[in-house]
Design a protein around this motif. Structure first.
Motif, PDB file in Angstrom:
ATOM      1  N   UNK A 100       0.855  -1.187   0.000  1.00  0.00           N
ATOM      2  CA  UNK A 100       0.000   0.000   0.000  1.00  0.00           C
ATOM      3  C   UNK A 100       0.887   1.232   0.000  1.00  0.00           C
ATOM      4  N   UNK A 101       0.991   1.904  -1.133  1.00  0.00           N
ATOM      5  CA  UNK A 101       1.933   3.026  -1.238  1.00  0.00           C
ATOM      6  C   UNK A 101       1.317   4.268  -1.874  1.00  0.00           C
ATOM      7  N   UNK A 102       0.000   4.316  -2.002  1.00  0.00           N
ATOM      8  CA  UNK A 102      -0.637   5.446  -2.675  1.00  0.00           C
ATOM      9  C   UNK A 102      -1.103   6.505  -1.684  1.00  0.00           C
ATOM     10  N   UNK A 103      -0.846   7.765  -2.042  1.00  0.00           N
ATOM     11  CA  UNK A 103      -1.346   8.912  -1.302  1.00  0.00           C
ATOM     12  C   UNK A 103      -2.066   9.827  -2.296  1.00  0.00           C
ATOM     13  N   UNK A 104      -2.833  10.765  -1.775  1.00  0.00           N
ATOM     14  CA  UNK A 104      -3.592  11.663  -2.645  1.00  0.00           C
ATOM     15  C   UNK A 104      -3.180  13.100  -2.394  1.00  0.00           C
ATOM     16  N   UNK A 163      -8.335  18.816  -9.794  1.00  0.00           N
ATOM     17  CA  UNK A 163      -8.727  17.504  -9.277  1.00  0.00           C
ATOM     18  C   UNK A 163      -7.618  16.905  -8.420  1.00  0.00           C
ATOM     19  N   UNK A 164      -7.963  16.199  -7.351  1.00  0.00           N
ATOM     20  CA  UNK A 164      -6.950  15.490  -6.553  1.00  0.00           C
ATOM     21  C   UNK A 164      -6.168  14.515  -7.427  1.00  0.00           C
ATOM     22  N   UNK A 165      -4.895  14.335  -7.095  1.00  0.00           N
ATOM     23  CA  UNK A 165      -4.033  13.422  -7.853  1.00  0.00           C
ATOM     24  C   UNK A 165      -3.587  12.277  -6.950  1.00  0.00           C
ATOM     25  N   UNK A 166      -3.821  11.058  -7.410  1.00  0.00           N
ATOM     26  CA  UNK A 166      -3.348   9.877  -6.689  1.00  0.00           C
ATOM     27  C   UNK A 166      -1.922   9.586  -7.134  1.00  0.00           C
ATOM     28  N   UNK A 167      -1.007   9.474  -6.160  1.00  0.00           N
ATOM     29  CA  UNK A 167       0.411   9.287  -6.441  1.00  0.00           C
ATOM     30  C   UNK A 167       0.903   8.020  -5.751  1.00  0.00           C
ATOM     31  N   UNK A 168       1.765   7.294  -6.407  1.00  0.00           N
ATOM     32  CA  UNK A 168       2.354   6.091  -5.828  1.00  0.00           C
ATOM     33  C   UNK A 168       3.763   6.387  -5.342  1.00  0.00           C
ATOM     34  N   UNK A 192       7.673   9.957  -2.058  1.00  0.00           N
ATOM     35  CA  UNK A 192       6.668  10.248  -3.081  1.00  0.00           C
ATOM     36  C   UNK A 192       7.184  11.371  -3.963  1.00  0.00           C
ATOM     37  N   UNK A 193       7.325  11.114  -5.250  1.00  0.00           N
ATOM     38  CA  UNK A 193       7.734  12.140  -6.206  1.00  0.00           C
ATOM     39  C   UNK A 193       6.491  12.678  -6.916  1.00  0.00           C
ATOM     40  N   UNK A 194       6.280  13.997  -6.798  1.00  0.00           N
ATOM     41  CA  UNK A 194       5.163  14.652  -7.467  1.00  0.00           C
ATOM     42  C   UNK A 194       5.676  15.171  -8.805  1.00  0.00           C
ATOM     43  N   UNK A 195       5.234  14.615  -9.933  1.00  0.00           N
ATOM     44  CA  UNK A 195       5.733  15.051 -11.235  1.00  0.00           C
ATOM     45  C   UNK A 195       4.956  16.258 -11.751  1.00  0.00           C
ATOM     46  N   UNK A 196       5.387  16.775 -12.876  1.00  0.00           N
ATOM     47  CA  UNK A 196       4.609  17.810 -13.550  1.00  0.00           C
ATOM     48  C   UNK A 196       3.252  17.228 -13.967  1.00  0.00           C
ATOM     49  N   UNK A 218      -2.303  19.474   0.514  1.00  0.00           N
ATOM     50  CA  UNK A 218      -2.498  18.410   1.495  1.00  0.00           C
ATOM     51  C   UNK A 218      -2.157  17.084   0.844  1.00  0.00           C
ATOM     52  N   UNK A 219      -1.481  16.235   1.603  1.00  0.00           N
ATOM     53  CA  UNK A 219      -1.228  14.867   1.167  1.00  0.00           C
ATOM     54  C   UNK A 219      -2.028  13.946   2.087  1.00  0.00           C
ATOM     55  N   UNK A 220      -3.062  13.323   1.533  1.00  0.00           N
ATOM     56  CA  UNK A 220      -3.936  12.452   2.308  1.00  0.00           C
ATOM     57  C   UNK A 220      -3.316  11.053   2.375  1.00  0.00           C
ATOM     58  N   UNK A 221      -3.116  10.551   3.600  1.00  0.00           N
ATOM     59  CA  UNK A 221      -2.440   9.272   3.809  1.00  0.00           C
ATOM     60  C   UNK A 221      -3.417   8.142   4.131  1.00  0.00           C
ATOM     61  N   UNK A 222      -4.698   8.316   3.808  1.00  0.00           N
ATOM     62  CA  UNK A 222      -5.712   7.336   4.195  1.00  0.00           C
ATOM     63  C   UNK A 222      -5.474   5.964   3.579  1.00  0.00           C
ATOM     64  N   UNK A 223      -4.760   5.897   2.462  1.00  0.00           N
ATOM     65  CA  UNK A 223      -4.527   4.612   1.802  1.00  0.00           C
ATOM     66  C   UNK A 223      -3.385   3.808   2.387  1.00  0.00           C
ATOM     67  N   UNK A 224      -2.668   4.363   3.366  1.00  0.00           N
ATOM     68  CA  UNK A 224      -1.518   3.661   3.952  1.00  0.00           C
ATOM     69  C   UNK A 224      -1.937   2.898   5.193  1.00  0.00           C
ATOM     70  N   UNK A 225      -1.230   1.822   5.498  1.00  0.00           N
ATOM     71  CA  UNK A 225      -1.522   1.038   6.687  1.00  0.00           C
ATOM     72  C   UNK A 225      -0.248   0.345   7.171  1.00  0.00           C
ATOM     73  N   UNK A 226      -0.269  -0.051   8.421  1.00  0.00           N
ATOM     74  CA  UNK A 226       0.882  -0.737   9.004  1.00  0.00           C
ATOM     75  C   UNK A 226       0.960  -2.163   8.487  1.00  0.00           C
ATOM     76  N   UNK A 227       2.062  -2.825   8.805  1.00  0.00           N
ATOM     77  CA  UNK A 227       2.211  -4.215   8.413  1.00  0.00           C
ATOM     78  C   UNK A 227       1.153  -5.100   9.033  1.00  0.00           C
TER      79      UNK A 227
END
Length: 326
Positions: A107-111, A121-126, A138-142, A157-166
């Motif tokens: 799980x490595x995606x943030x918004x 629009x929000x951008x989902x980034x891996x 996390x690299x934010x590209x053009x 804002x970088x939303x971290x809701x998609x991340x979780x612990x092991x």
């Protein structure tokens, strides 16, 4: 979740089953109600541990962010960073997040959310996890080839809701360090002069120069836009060397050395004796770290003045810098 009371009932049923409670044999009469403990004296659900006091999924703390770049709430964040991509320079904005416990690397995606311009629009980034799964990069590209990774003077804002612990726990949204489970920061203005110097440092082959060990005769390191690799002579357990800068014949000129290390530098006007010239060594804005980490700034007085730069003492024998006069 089973409570202690539930566990007691199940255990009793199990014992009765083993004893044959499912047959039709008569059951011996129970002791008279007057001799048994009643609800007023026996332990009941009001005194036993229950779901409200036992640890459950709601009370298990999720992972927390122990550090980030940029920091939570940081202002004047560099909106554009440069790096080498093949034979040219490219732009991005890099964000790092470090957690207190190993995370689920799948799980490595943030918004990324633009708070200043919600119409974007929000951008989902891996991102990419470190080997120990503690740090996410996390690299934010053009968004487009002619647009910067982040706009100037904007809130993000970088939303971290998609991340979780092991162990599957989501990021703690009540921890004081991050607050709401989101990383918030505000960008500053771009630095055109720094970006120009970064292009030299990232793409050009450096000019090798060996500084002089003598404080009276030394080579020049004052070509505009030049990218130097300066080697210092040894001086005991450290390194010290001298170079020259000649000022213009007109106005005073601001001079900046864009360095890849924090090397101490002293500036003296040697035209008529030896007069100290004020200078300042400061951390550079993080536009192209580690190619440029510090700047040395001073004003070269006009009138063809001969300035001596003393580098060191330092533990570094060789370092790089871009020379610019404005």
């Amino acid at each position: 979740m089973r409570t202690a009371a539930t566990a007691t009932v199940l255990a009793t049923c199990a014992l009765l089953t083993l004893a044959g409670c499912d047959n039709d044999d008569p059951v011996p009469p129970a002791p008279d109600a007057g001799t048994r403990p009643d609800a007023g004296t026996g332990q009941d659900a009001g005194t036993q541990s229950d779901a409200g006091t036992e640890p459950d999924a709601g009370s298990v703390q999720g992972p927390i962010v122990t550090g980030s770049t940029p920091a939570e709430g940081e202002q004047n964040v560099v909106p554009v960073e440069l790096f080498v991509a093949g034979t040219t320079s490219a732009a991005r904005k890099r964000v790092t997040l470090t957690f207190d416990t190993p995370m689920d690397a799948s799980a490595s995606q943030v918004t990324r959310i633009d708070q200043t311009t919600p119409a974007n629009a929000p951008r989902v980034l891996s991102g990419t996890w470190s080997e120990d799964a503690l740090t996410l990069t996390v690299d934010i590209p053009r968004p487009e080839s002619d647009l910067p990774p982040l706009e100037e003077e904007s809130r993000y804002t970088l939303d971290l809701a998609g991340l979780r612990s092991g162990e599957g726990q989501p990021v703690d949204t009540s921890h004081a360090g991050l607050g709401d489970g989101r990383l918030d920061f505000t960008t500053g203005r771009r630095d055109a002069a720094m970006e120009h110097a970064c292009a030299h440092a990232l793409l050009e082959r450096p000019r090798p120069v060996t500084a002089s060990a003598s404080p009276t005769v030394y080579p020049a390191t004052d070509a505009p836009h030049a990218f130097y690799a300066l080697t210092l002579p040894s001086s005991g357990a450290s390194f010290v060397g001298y170079t020259e800068v000649v000022s213009g014949d007109g106005r005073d000129e601001p001079v900046v050395l864009y360095l890849d290390h924090a090397v101490p530098v002293a500036v003296h006007d040697m035209t008529e004796g030896e007069v100290a010239v004020a200078s300042a060594l400061e951390p550079a804005r993080s536009v192209c770290v580690p190619a440029i980490t510090h700047t040395l700034k001073f004003t070269a007085p006009g009138g063809d003045r001969f300035l001596r730069l003393t580098f060191g003492p330092t533990e570094r024998e060789t370092f790089h810098f871009v020379f610019e006069r404005y």
